[in-house]
Structures are given as structure tokens and as C-alpha cells.
Design an enzyme around this catalytic site. Structure first.
Site, PDB file in Angstrom:
ATOM      1  N   ARG A   1       0.820  -1.224   0.000  1.00  0.00           N
ATOM      2  CA  ARG A   1       0.000   0.000   0.000  1.00  0.00           C
ATOM      3  C   ARG A   1       0.850   1.269   0.000  1.00  0.00           C
ATOM      4  O   ARG A   1       0.505   2.265   0.630  1.00  0.00           O
ATOM      5  CB  ARG A   1      -0.985  -0.006   1.175  1.00  0.00           C
ATOM      6  CG  ARG A   1      -1.889  -1.227   1.202  1.00  0.00           C
ATOM      7  CD  ARG A   1      -2.923  -1.149   2.306  1.00  0.00           C
ATOM      8  NE  ARG A   1      -3.895  -0.089   2.042  1.00  0.00           N
ATOM      9  CZ  ARG A   1      -4.962  -0.214   1.258  1.00  0.00           C
ATOM     10  NH1 ARG A   1      -5.178  -1.360   0.615  1.00  0.00           N
ATOM     11  NH2 ARG A   1      -5.792   0.786   1.090  1.00  0.00           N
TER      12      ARG A   1
ATOM     13  N   CYS B   1       6.056   8.226 -11.701  1.00  0.00           N
ATOM     14  CA  CYS B   1       5.262   8.043 -12.916  1.00  0.00           C
ATOM     15  C   CYS B   1       5.388   6.662 -13.538  1.00  0.00           C
ATOM     16  O   CYS B   1       4.376   6.056 -13.919  1.00  0.00           O
ATOM     17  CB  CYS B   1       5.567   9.130 -13.934  1.00  0.00           C
ATOM     18  SG  CYS B   1       7.225   9.073 -14.687  1.00  0.00           S
TER      19      CYS B   1
ATOM     20  N   HIS C   1       9.006  11.673 -18.715  1.00  0.00           N
ATOM     21  CA  HIS C   1       7.740  11.381 -18.041  1.00  0.00           C
ATOM     22  C   HIS C   1       6.918  10.379 -18.843  1.00  0.00           C
ATOM     23  O   HIS C   1       6.859  10.448 -20.072  1.00  0.00           O
ATOM     24  CB  HIS C   1       6.932  12.664 -17.835  1.00  0.00           C
ATOM     25  CG  HIS C   1       5.608  12.421 -17.182  1.00  0.00           C
ATOM     26  ND1 HIS C   1       5.498  11.914 -15.898  1.00  0.00           N
ATOM     27  CD2 HIS C   1       4.337  12.583 -17.630  1.00  0.00           C
ATOM     28  CE1 HIS C   1       4.224  11.781 -15.594  1.00  0.00           C
ATOM     29  NE2 HIS C   1       3.502  12.170 -16.625  1.00  0.00           N
TER      30      HIS C   1
ATOM     31  N   ASP D   1      -3.106   9.507 -17.271  1.00  0.00           N
ATOM     32  CA  ASP D   1      -1.851   9.697 -16.532  1.00  0.00           C
ATOM     33  C   ASP D   1      -2.168   9.716 -15.047  1.00  0.00           C
ATOM     34  O   ASP D   1      -2.670  10.705 -14.525  1.00  0.00           O
ATOM     35  CB  ASP D   1      -1.183  11.005 -16.955  1.00  0.00           C
ATOM     36  CG  ASP D   1       0.175  11.215 -16.306  1.00  0.00           C
ATOM     37  OD1 ASP D   1       0.589  10.374 -15.495  1.00  0.00           O
ATOM     38  OD2 ASP D   1       0.820  12.249 -16.616  1.00  0.00           O
TER      39      ASP D   1
END
Length: 277
Positions: free
Chosen positions: A69, A74, A111, A126
Site C-alpha cells: 500500500r 510516474c 515522463h 496519466d
């Protein structure tokens, strides 16, 4: 499968993000999954801060973000999301962007974002940009239709077209429009993110190796913890910020971001990055 979706424990993933609806490859499901993921899994760079490698194989992503958790940045988040979408039956294409976010010079392409097909259209998804990131998908269009102005809750986002098919995702702030990142629709494969991840997690000029960062986007507030500085930004432009004392840091990480480190990891994080602790 490109994203190893067949290896995903999709029931555990859906439970992690609090999604209990029917999971089918349509736009309504895509929107709901995107909202739920962003709300449940925060942006964080704590593995780097603890001196550990950022692992991108699906087993590692599930262990960290689903079972433990934790959050991620990204590549971790969008790779997990891509695997979940692929498992459900969506067609998913990887993309990459140059982050702008106030930069005074051109940055490298580092990214990760996604192009997802749903209901006959392509959607810009995203879940891994952090506090300023999208809450829901936006259409991924071409030509004159590329330009968009959309609201997600009380937040406003825009997509602008530049030369050579470049799209710029922007968000509106009190002082005006603010460019988040620029991207094309050129396909990226998982191996490309391995290279980007190596740069982002190890290069001396990477912003992710400097200090602990936790972020969470939300419909009512954007949360950021940069080092010891906690910043809460609301859609009306109001900002609350203060330094978090070290003895309140652990509770703040849990309360504001849902990140709970084990005793040894938290002690090491404080020792390495919080002077005078």
C-alpha cells in the site's frame, strides 16, 4: 501482452484502489478507474531516498503499491495502471513527455503517460504526475480538435497544440495557465521506461534524488510534502503551508498521503534526509 496484464492480480489491484464496479473496457470504467487510482495511490520517491533501486517489473510494482500500500512515481504508477487496463481488455499505448512545470530550459523526455482506446476514441491517461496531474482522462485528439479546455471538479486543464504534433498539457492557476508537460503520440515500449527510470532515479540532475517528495491530487485539494514542507493548494488559489516537525512527520505521511513506512525504513529516512533529527 505488452504490459504483462495477464500477470496482474486484478482483484487485489481493484481492492487497493477501492473500485467495486464491473470492470469492462469502456469509457465509463476507464474514467472510474483513473479517478480511483489517483485518489488511492500517492506519488512518492521514497525508495530513491532510502538508497534502493526503483524496480519496474510487475511483480515488484504489485508488491509495493498493492500489497504494501505504498505509492510510486510516474513509471511505477502508469505501468501498474497499464497492466490493469490491459488485463481488463483495453488497448494501451505508452507515451512520453518533457516536463515543463516552470523549467527555464528544455528538459529531457522522462515522463510516462498513456494512450488508451475506449468507446472508439483515444484518451490521454496519466495517474503518475502527482498533485497537478489529471484526475480523469482527457481526449487525445488531432488537428484543430486537439485544443481543449476541460474542468475536472473545480480544477481547469487545457491542451494546446504546438509544432510537429506536440501537445501541451496545462493547468490553470491563480496567476494564469501553467504548462505541465509536452508530448507527442510516438509509441514507447516498456524497455524505454527502464532507460528513463535509470536517469530519473540516479542522475545527479534528476529532481527525484534531492529530497523526499510525496504528492496527491484530489478534487478538493492538492497535497505536497517536499522535504519537511507541507503545502495544501485549493482550486480558489488559496494555499496553506508550513514546516512539519520531525516528530509529526510520520503521522503527516499517513494522514495526508496514506503512506506508512515500516519502523526501520522511517528511521533511516529521517536519519538520511532530515537534519537535526
Amino acid at each position: 501482452m505488452t504490459w504483462n496484464g495477464e500477470e496482474l492480480d486484478v482483484a487485489a489491484y481493484l481492492a487497493r484502489i477501492g473500485y467495486d464496479g464491473e470492470a469492462k473496457p469502456d469509457l465509463a470504467t476507464l474514467r472510474a478507474l483513473h479517478r480511483a487510482h489517483v485518489a488511492a495511490i500517492p506519488f512518492e520517491n521514497l525508495e530513491i531516498m532510502l538508497g534502493r533501486p526503483v524496480l519496474l517489473d510487475l511483480a515488484a510494482l504489485q508488491a509495493k503499491m498493492v500489497r504494501q500500500r505504498r505509492g510510486g512515481y510516474c513509471y511505477e504508477q502508469n505501468l501498474l495502471f497499464a497492466a490493469a487496463l490491459e488485463h481488463i481488455g483495453f488497448t494501451v499505448k505508452g507515451l512520453a513527455a518533457r516536463v515543463r512545470a516552470g523549467a527555464s530550459s528544455t528538459r529531457a523526455v522522462t515522463h510516462m503517460l498513456l494512450d488508451v482506446e475506449a468507446d472508439g476514441e483515444h484518451w490521454h491517461c496519466d495517474v503518475g504526475f502527482g498533485a497537478d496531474g489529471l484526475l480523469e482522462p482527457v481526449p487525445l485528439r488531432t488537428g484543430a480538435a486537439m485544443r481543449q479546455d476541460v474542468r475536472q471538479g473545480e480544477w481547469r486543464y487545457g491542451v494546446e497544440a504546438e509544432e510537429e504534433g506536440v501537445r501541451v498539457l496545462r493547468t490553470e492557476r491563480s496567476e494564469g495557465w501553467f504548462d505541465l508537460y509536452a508530448h507527442t503520440t510516438a509509441r514507447c515500449l516498456p524497455v524505454d521506461y527502464v532507460v528513463m527510470n535509470h536517469y530519473s532515479s540516479t542522475h545527479p540532475r534528476s529532481p527525484f534524488i534531492r529530497r523526499p517528495v510525496l504528492q496527491r491530487a484530489g478534487f478538493d485539494v492538492h497535497r505536497r510534502l517536499t522535504g519537511a514542507r507541507l503545502t495544501l493548494t485549493r482550486p480558489d488559489g488559496s494555499v496553506d503551508e508550513h514546516d512539519v516537525p520531525v516528530d509529526e512527520l510520520r503521522d503527516t505521511m499517513v494522514r495526508e498521503f496514506g503512506v506508512e513506512l515500516g519502523d526501520d525504513d522511517f528511521t533511516e529516512l529521517v536519519r538520511m534526509h532530515y537534519a537535526g533529527a
